[in-house]
Design a protein around this motif. Structure first.
Motif, short mmCIF file in Angstrom:
data_model
loop_
_atom_site.label_atom_id
_atom_site.label_comp_id
_atom_site.label_asym_id
_atom_site.label_seq_id
_atom_site.Cartn_x
_atom_site.Cartn_y
_atom_site.Cartn_z
N VAL A 1 0.85 -1.19 0.00
CA VAL A 1 0.00 0.00 0.00
C VAL A 1 0.89 1.23 0.00
O VAL A 1 1.83 1.34 0.79
CB VAL A 1 -0.94 0.00 1.23
N ILE A 2 0.59 2.17 -0.89
CA ILE A 2 1.32 3.43 -0.99
C ILE A 2 0.70 4.41 0.00
O ILE A 2 -0.50 4.70 -0.07
CB ILE A 2 1.27 4.01 -2.41
N VAL A 3 1.52 4.96 0.91
CA VAL A 3 1.01 5.79 2.01
C VAL A 3 1.67 7.16 1.97
O VAL A 3 2.71 7.39 2.61
CB VAL A 3 1.24 5.11 3.38
N PRO A 4 1.10 8.13 1.23
CA PRO A 4 1.61 9.51 1.32
C PRO A 4 1.13 10.17 2.60
O PRO A 4 -0.05 10.07 2.96
CB PRO A 4 0.99 10.17 0.07
N MET A 5 2.05 10.85 3.30
CA MET A 5 1.73 11.41 4.61
C MET A 5 2.16 12.87 4.70
O MET A 5 3.14 13.29 4.09
CB MET A 5 2.45 10.62 5.71
N PHE A 6 1.41 13.63 5.49
CA PHE A 6 1.78 14.99 5.86
C PHE A 6 1.77 15.05 7.37
O PHE A 6 0.71 15.01 8.00
CB PHE A 6 0.79 15.99 5.25
N LEU A 7 2.96 15.10 7.97
CA LEU A 7 3.08 14.98 9.42
C LEU A 7 3.65 16.21 10.10
O LEU A 7 3.39 16.45 11.28
CB LEU A 7 3.96 13.77 9.77
N GLY A 8 4.47 16.99 9.42
CA GLY A 8 5.04 18.18 10.03
C GLY A 8 6.16 17.87 10.99
O GLY A 8 6.76 16.79 10.98
N TYR A 9 6.44 18.82 11.88
CA TYR A 9 7.50 18.66 12.88
C TYR A 9 7.07 19.33 14.17
O TYR A 9 6.19 20.19 14.20
CB TYR A 9 8.83 19.26 12.38
N ASP A 10 7.72 18.91 15.28
CA ASP A 10 7.32 19.42 16.60
C ASP A 10 8.52 19.82 17.45
O ASP A 10 8.40 19.91 18.67
CB ASP A 10 6.46 18.39 17.33
N TYR A 11 9.68 20.03 16.80
CA TYR A 11 10.90 20.47 17.49
C TYR A 11 11.48 19.41 18.44
O TYR A 11 12.32 19.72 19.28
CB TYR A 11 10.66 21.77 18.28
N SER A 12 11.05 18.15 18.30
CA SER A 12 11.52 17.11 19.22
C SER A 12 12.82 16.46 18.76
O SER A 12 13.43 15.70 19.54
CB SER A 12 10.45 16.03 19.39
N HIS B 1 2.62 29.33 8.51
CA HIS B 1 1.61 29.60 9.54
C HIS B 1 0.82 28.33 9.85
O HIS B 1 0.50 27.55 8.94
CB HIS B 1 0.67 30.70 9.07
N PRO B 2 0.46 28.10 11.12
CA PRO B 2 -0.23 26.85 11.48
C PRO B 2 -1.75 26.93 11.52
O PRO B 2 -2.40 25.95 11.90
CB PRO B 2 0.31 26.59 12.89
N GLU B 3 -2.36 28.04 11.17
CA GLU B 3 -3.81 28.19 11.31
C GLU B 3 -4.57 27.00 10.70
O GLU B 3 -4.17 26.52 9.64
CB GLU B 3 -4.29 29.48 10.63
N THR C 1 3.61 22.87 16.32
CA THR C 1 3.62 21.63 17.09
C THR C 1 2.22 21.03 17.20
O THR C 1 2.03 19.82 17.02
CB THR C 1 4.21 21.88 18.50
N GLU C 2 1.23 21.86 17.49
CA GLU C 2 -0.15 21.36 17.59
C GLU C 2 -0.63 20.80 16.25
O GLU C 2 -1.33 19.78 16.20
CB GLU C 2 -1.08 22.47 18.06
N TRP C 3 -0.26 21.48 15.17
CA TRP C 3 -0.64 20.99 13.84
C TRP C 3 0.01 19.63 13.59
O TRP C 3 -0.63 18.70 13.11
CB TRP C 3 -0.21 22.00 12.79
N ILE D 1 15.78 20.51 14.55
CA ILE D 1 14.48 20.72 15.20
C ILE D 1 13.37 20.99 14.19
O ILE D 1 12.18 20.84 14.51
CB ILE D 1 14.53 21.84 16.25
N TRP D 2 13.73 21.37 12.96
CA TRP D 2 12.73 21.61 11.91
C TRP D 2 12.66 20.42 10.94
O TRP D 2 12.28 20.59 9.79
CB TRP D 2 13.08 22.88 11.14
N CYS D 3 13.01 19.23 11.41
CA CYS D 3 13.18 18.09 10.50
C CYS D 3 12.32 16.88 10.82
O CYS D 3 12.57 15.80 10.28
CB CYS D 3 14.65 17.67 10.47
N GLY D 4 11.32 17.00 11.68
CA GLY D 4 10.47 15.86 11.93
C GLY D 4 10.00 15.77 13.37
O GLY D 4 10.07 16.74 14.13
N THR D 5 9.56 14.57 13.75
CA THR D 5 9.02 14.35 15.09
C THR D 5 9.39 12.97 15.58
O THR D 5 9.33 11.98 14.83
CB THR D 5 7.49 14.51 15.11
N LYS D 6 9.71 12.88 16.86
CA LYS D 6 10.03 11.58 17.45
C LYS D 6 8.79 10.70 17.60
O LYS D 6 8.92 9.51 17.92
CB LYS D 6 10.70 11.78 18.81
#
Length: 277
Positions: free
Chosen positions: A113-124, A153-155, A161-163, A207-212
């Motif tokens: 299954v091909i899984v495209p994702m949009f996850l962002g980053y949270d400075y972790s 912008h995260p609106e 981080t919340e986004w 810190i701008w490169c992903g999330t743990k």
């Protein structure tokens, strides 16, 4: 039939736009575009017109550059509203996005299954001794400040981080619902694991490169390949029998020594055989 990938096209650079137009046609193959196409809707449209004409199917995930809100661009869309506009543009060209149903790879081989994702980053992606509220200060000690802090912008969320947390949880729920017998091709702009953020010249940019929060996703969700970009340092690495591919093109001075853009396409499937853990 093959699945290729590339990212970080950065089409504001004329050399990159010209290179994209030199790509030959791959009428039987699919292409992943793993973010950072450019900063404007017109650059996205240029990519989509160019690549959907050359590949049977294009799959896109956003990087940070697509999500920038430039003062000069109208309409001035921010945060999720801008992201949804990019999704609509992709759909108008027949490209798949993280908002579409995950599709089964139609080529030879097992159920994938091909899984495209949009996850962002949270400075972790920072050392354990640096508290979350000090992450920016830690980066700025080395005179580093990502342009995202001004233009991404995260609106409607209060913070990036919340986004990120919202995107991770929504994606996790979709992944949990996949059939138990399938493997996955996980696609995200940012690395899923902190260990893969190798930036020897600017290590605190991590810190701008992903999330743990995604550290174990390659194993938890039965990944065969994980496709990412963002670092502008292409590599193939293996972890727990899973192949990790960083597929950036990058800025002209970063890719021209590698030859033409066709040589920068990374073959994801069939690709290298799976290694044992």
């Amino acid at each position: 039939m093959k699945l290729y990938a590339i990212s970080d096209l950065h089409l504001r650079h004329a050399d990159n736009r010209q290179a994209l137009q030199t790509l030959p046609f791959f009428p039987d193959d699919w292409l992943i575009v793993a973010g950072d196409v450019g900063e404007t809707l017109s650059e996205m449209d240029f990519m989509l017109r160019t690549l959907t004409a050359r590949f049977r199917q294009v799959i896109w995930v956003p990087g940070n550059h697509e999500l920038w809100t430039l003062p000069s661009e109208q309409p001035s869309l921010k945060g999720d509203a801008r992201y949804q506009r990019l999704v609509s543009l992709c759909r108008s060209h027949g490209a798949l996005t993280p908002e579409d149903p995950y599709v089964r790879w139609p080529g030879e081989g097992p159920h994938r299954v091909i899984v495209p994702m949009f996850l962002g980053y949270d400075y972790s992606f920072r050392p354990d001794h640096v508290p979350a509220e000090k992450a920016l200060d830690w980066a700025m000690e080395e005179n580093l400040l990502c342009t995202d802090e001004v233009l991404l912008h995260p609106e409607p969320y209060a913070t990036r981080t919340e986004w990120c947390i919202a995107r991770v949880e929504a994606t996790r729920a979709r992944l949990e619902s996949l059939p138990a017998g399938c493997t996955t091709i996980l696609i995200n702009h940012y690395p899923l694991r902190h260990e893969h953020v190798w930036l020897p010249r600017i290590p605190r940019f991590s810190i701008w490169c992903g999330t743990k929060r995604t550290e174990d996703w390659h194993a938890r969700y039965r990944a065969e390949v994980v496709v990412t970009g963002h670092l502008h340092i292409p590599f193939t690495q293996w972890r727990d029998g899973v192949r990790f591919e960083e597929v950036s093109l990058g800025y002209p001075q970063q890719w021209k020594h590698r030859g033409g853009i066709e040589r920068c396409l990374r073959e994801i499937l069939p690709g290298a055989p799976r290694q044992s853990p």
